[in-house]
Design a protein around this motif. Sequence first.
Motif, PDB file in Angstrom:
ATOM      1  N   GLU A  11     -12.710  37.911  10.982  1.00 57.32           N
ATOM      2  CA  GLU A  11     -11.503  37.094  10.905  1.00 57.32           C
ATOM      3  C   GLU A  11     -10.543  37.432  12.039  1.00 57.32           C
ATOM      4  N   LYS A  12     -10.438  38.713  12.370  1.00 51.10           N
ATOM      5  CA  LYS A  12      -9.556  39.111  13.475  1.00 51.10           C
ATOM      6  C   LYS A  12     -10.023  38.486  14.782  1.00 51.10           C
ATOM      7  N   LYS A  13     -11.333  38.506  15.028  1.00 51.85           N
ATOM      8  CA  LYS A  13     -11.846  37.971  16.281  1.00 51.85           C
ATOM      9  C   LYS A  13     -11.716  36.447  16.326  1.00 51.85           C
ATOM     10  N   ARG A  14     -11.907  35.790  15.193  1.00 49.69           N
ATOM     11  CA  ARG A  14     -11.704  34.337  15.161  1.00 49.69           C
ATOM     12  C   ARG A  14     -10.244  33.988  15.433  1.00 49.69           C
ATOM     13  N   HIS A  15      -9.341  34.807  14.894  1.00 48.45           N
ATOM     14  CA  HIS A  15      -7.921  34.564  15.128  1.00 48.45           C
ATOM     15  C   HIS A  15      -7.574  34.721  16.608  1.00 48.45           C
ATOM     16  N   GLU A  16      -8.192  35.680  17.285  1.00 47.28           N
ATOM     17  CA  GLU A  16      -7.953  35.849  18.719  1.00 47.28           C
ATOM     18  C   GLU A  16      -8.385  34.599  19.492  1.00 47.28           C
ATOM     19  N   ILE A  17      -9.545  34.066  19.147  1.00 49.22           N
ATOM     20  CA  ILE A  17     -10.041  32.873  19.843  1.00 49.22           C
ATOM     21  C   ILE A  17      -9.234  31.641  19.450  1.00 49.22           C
ATOM     22  N   LEU A  18      -8.740  31.598  18.215  1.00 48.86           N
ATOM     23  CA  LEU A  18      -7.839  30.519  17.807  1.00 48.86           C
ATOM     24  C   LEU A  18      -6.611  30.506  18.715  1.00 48.86           C
ATOM     25  N   ASP A  67     -17.126  40.494  20.929  1.00 49.24           N
ATOM     26  CA  ASP A  67     -18.351  40.466  20.127  1.00 49.24           C
ATOM     27  C   ASP A  67     -18.518  41.680  19.225  1.00 49.24           C
ATOM     28  N   SER A  68     -17.689  42.712  19.386  1.00 45.87           N
ATOM     29  CA  SER A  68     -17.891  43.939  18.610  1.00 45.87           C
ATOM     30  C   SER A  68     -17.597  43.691  17.133  1.00 45.87           C
ATOM     31  N   GLY A  69     -18.488  44.166  16.282  1.00 45.18           N
ATOM     32  CA  GLY A  69     -18.307  44.050  14.845  1.00 45.18           C
ATOM     33  C   GLY A  69     -18.647  42.700  14.262  1.00 45.18           C
ATOM     34  N   LEU A  70     -19.204  41.797  15.046  1.00 46.04           N
ATOM     35  CA  LEU A  70     -19.531  40.468  14.548  1.00 46.04           C
ATOM     36  C   LEU A  70     -20.996  40.370  14.152  1.00 46.04           C
ATOM     37  N   ASP A  71     -21.260  39.694  13.029  1.00 44.33           N
ATOM     38  CA  ASP A  71     -22.647  39.394  12.699  1.00 44.33           C
ATOM     39  C   ASP A  71     -23.076  38.180  13.515  1.00 44.33           C
ATOM     40  N   VAL A  72     -24.336  37.789  13.383  1.00 43.60           N
ATOM     41  CA  VAL A  72     -24.884  36.728  14.233  1.00 43.60           C
ATOM     42  C   VAL A  72     -24.131  35.413  14.037  1.00 43.60           C
ATOM     43  N   ASP A  73     -23.845  35.053  12.792  1.00 49.71           N
ATOM     44  CA  ASP A  73     -23.168  33.786  12.529  1.00 49.71           C
ATOM     45  C   ASP A  73     -21.762  33.779  13.122  1.00 49.71           C
ATOM     46  N   ALA A  74     -21.016  34.867  12.910  1.00 50.63           N
ATOM     47  CA  ALA A  74     -19.652  34.947  13.451  1.00 50.63           C
ATOM     48  C   ALA A  74     -19.672  34.945  14.974  1.00 50.63           C
ATOM     49  N   ALA A 111     -14.603  24.049  28.141  1.00 51.35           N
ATOM     50  CA  ALA A 111     -14.920  22.642  28.372  1.00 51.35           C
ATOM     51  C   ALA A 111     -13.684  21.749  28.312  1.00 51.35           C
ATOM     52  N   GLY A 112     -12.552  22.306  27.831  1.00 52.05           N
ATOM     53  CA  GLY A 112     -11.337  21.516  27.697  1.00 52.05           C
ATOM     54  C   GLY A 112     -10.641  21.312  29.023  1.00 52.05           C
ATOM     55  N   GLY A 113      -9.546  20.596  28.981  1.00 53.16           N
ATOM     56  CA  GLY A 113      -8.847  20.232  30.206  1.00 53.16           C
ATOM     57  C   GLY A 113      -8.204  21.400  30.931  1.00 53.16           C
ATOM     58  N   GLN A 114      -7.925  22.506  30.214  1.00 55.61           N
ATOM     59  CA  GLN A 114      -7.258  23.635  30.851  1.00 55.61           C
ATOM     60  C   GLN A 114      -8.175  24.380  31.811  1.00 55.61           C
ATOM     61  N   ASN A 115      -9.488  24.400  31.508  1.00 59.28           N
ATOM     62  CA  ASN A 115     -10.494  24.976  32.403  1.00 59.28           C
ATOM     63  C   ASN A 115     -10.159  26.415  32.800  1.00 59.28           C
ATOM     64  N   PRO A 116     -10.008  27.325  31.810  1.00 55.60           N
ATOM     65  CA  PRO A 116      -9.584  28.693  32.152  1.00 55.60           C
ATOM     66  C   PRO A 116     -10.676  29.503  32.833  1.00 55.60           C
ATOM     67  N   GLY A 117     -10.268  30.516  33.571  1.00 50.67           N
ATOM     68  CA  GLY A 117     -11.202  31.537  34.015  1.00 50.67           C
ATOM     69  C   GLY A 117     -11.315  32.570  32.901  1.00 50.67           C
ATOM     70  N   VAL A 118     -12.495  33.134  32.709  1.00 54.56           N
ATOM     71  CA  VAL A 118     -12.717  34.072  31.613  1.00 54.56           C
ATOM     72  C   VAL A 118     -13.304  35.371  32.148  1.00 54.56           C
ATOM     73  N   LEU A 119     -12.680  36.493  31.745  1.00 53.65           N
ATOM     74  CA  LEU A 119     -13.207  37.829  32.019  1.00 53.65           C
ATOM     75  C   LEU A 119     -13.704  38.376  30.690  1.00 53.65           C
ATOM     76  N   LEU A 120     -15.000  38.440  30.537  1.00 60.94           N
ATOM     77  CA  LEU A 120     -15.634  38.780  29.270  1.00 60.94           C
ATOM     78  C   LEU A 120     -16.175  40.207  29.337  1.00 60.94           C
ATOM     79  N   ILE A 121     -15.550  41.118  28.588  1.00 59.75           N
ATOM     80  CA  ILE A 121     -15.935  42.527  28.599  1.00 59.75           C
ATOM     81  C   ILE A 121     -16.863  42.795  27.416  1.00 59.75           C
ATOM     82  N   THR A 122     -18.025  43.367  27.682  1.00 63.01           N
ATOM     83  CA  THR A 122     -18.983  43.594  26.612  1.00 63.01           C
ATOM     84  C   THR A 122     -19.933  44.734  26.967  1.00 63.01           C
ATOM     85  N   HIS A 123     -20.495  45.353  25.929  1.00 65.80           N
ATOM     86  CA  HIS A 123     -21.546  46.348  26.125  1.00 65.80           C
ATOM     87  C   HIS A 123     -22.919  45.697  26.147  1.00 65.80           C
ATOM     88  N   TYR A 124     -23.034  44.580  25.455  1.00 63.55           N
ATOM     89  CA  TYR A 124     -24.353  44.035  25.135  1.00 63.55           C
ATOM     90  C   TYR A 124     -24.534  42.630  25.698  1.00 63.55           C
TER      91      TYR A 124
END
Length: 253
Positions: A153-160, A176-183, A196-209
């Motif tokens: 829920e915390k991670k969904r709220h961040e993306i919201l 992605d940390s702590g998320l199951d496959v569906d989440a 894909a939206g009109g804002q077209n942001p740049g994304v810096l995605l930090i991950t281990h996996y």
Amino acid sequence: MSTLEIRDLHVTVDEADGGTKEILRGVDLTIASGEVHAIMGPNGSGKSTLAYSIAGHPKYTVTGGSVTLDGADVLEMSVDERARAGLFLAMQYPVEVPGVTVSNFLRTAKTAIDGEAPKLRTWVKDVKQAMDGLRMDPSFAERNVNEHFSGGEKKRHEILQMELLKPKFAVLDETDSGLDVDALKIVSEGVNRALAGGQNPGVLLITHYTRILRYIKPDFVHVFVDGRVAEQGGPELADSLEETGYDRFLAKA
């Protein structure tokens, strides 16, 4: 088209004994609108330090280098000025804000960033649409921010927040940390909708996996070791890391 440029960034952190430790040792990175850059590396390599330094966390001291957004000096901006300039951080460990509902938090943040309150009818529609896309129950909006939220829920709220605030650049710190496959799929779909939206942001995605990179396709992959970028390439570099790990980079550090 916007550009976030990081040049020779050096960052230290205060230690318990009163000394300081250098975490970032000369980071160079350029992100343009619409690009997805994956930062991968072992624990303790400085990935989260990079995220929080961009956002302006007071724990971290920039001792050298620069961060600019469309030529403006980010390091001279306060945290709220960075947000209004178009920077967004999805935190690895979102904090609880008792007494503040999600709906109030989101509308207050949107008003602060845009300089005016969103039109209520349009805003309600946008929030409902974003929550539906993230498969969040409508009652979620009346809960206190992150209070008693599950990890998912915390991670969904961040993306919201990312979908509604529409930043120019989003730094996603181990979303992605702590998320199951569906989440993981649901959160990734939210990021892809923002891309894909009109804002077209740049994304810096930090991950281990690499698992999140199956759903959010990176344009560039950077291997982060010992506070700097040790190697960079395309999506194929992530596949190589899946097979070989970070040992060959750690041996050189």
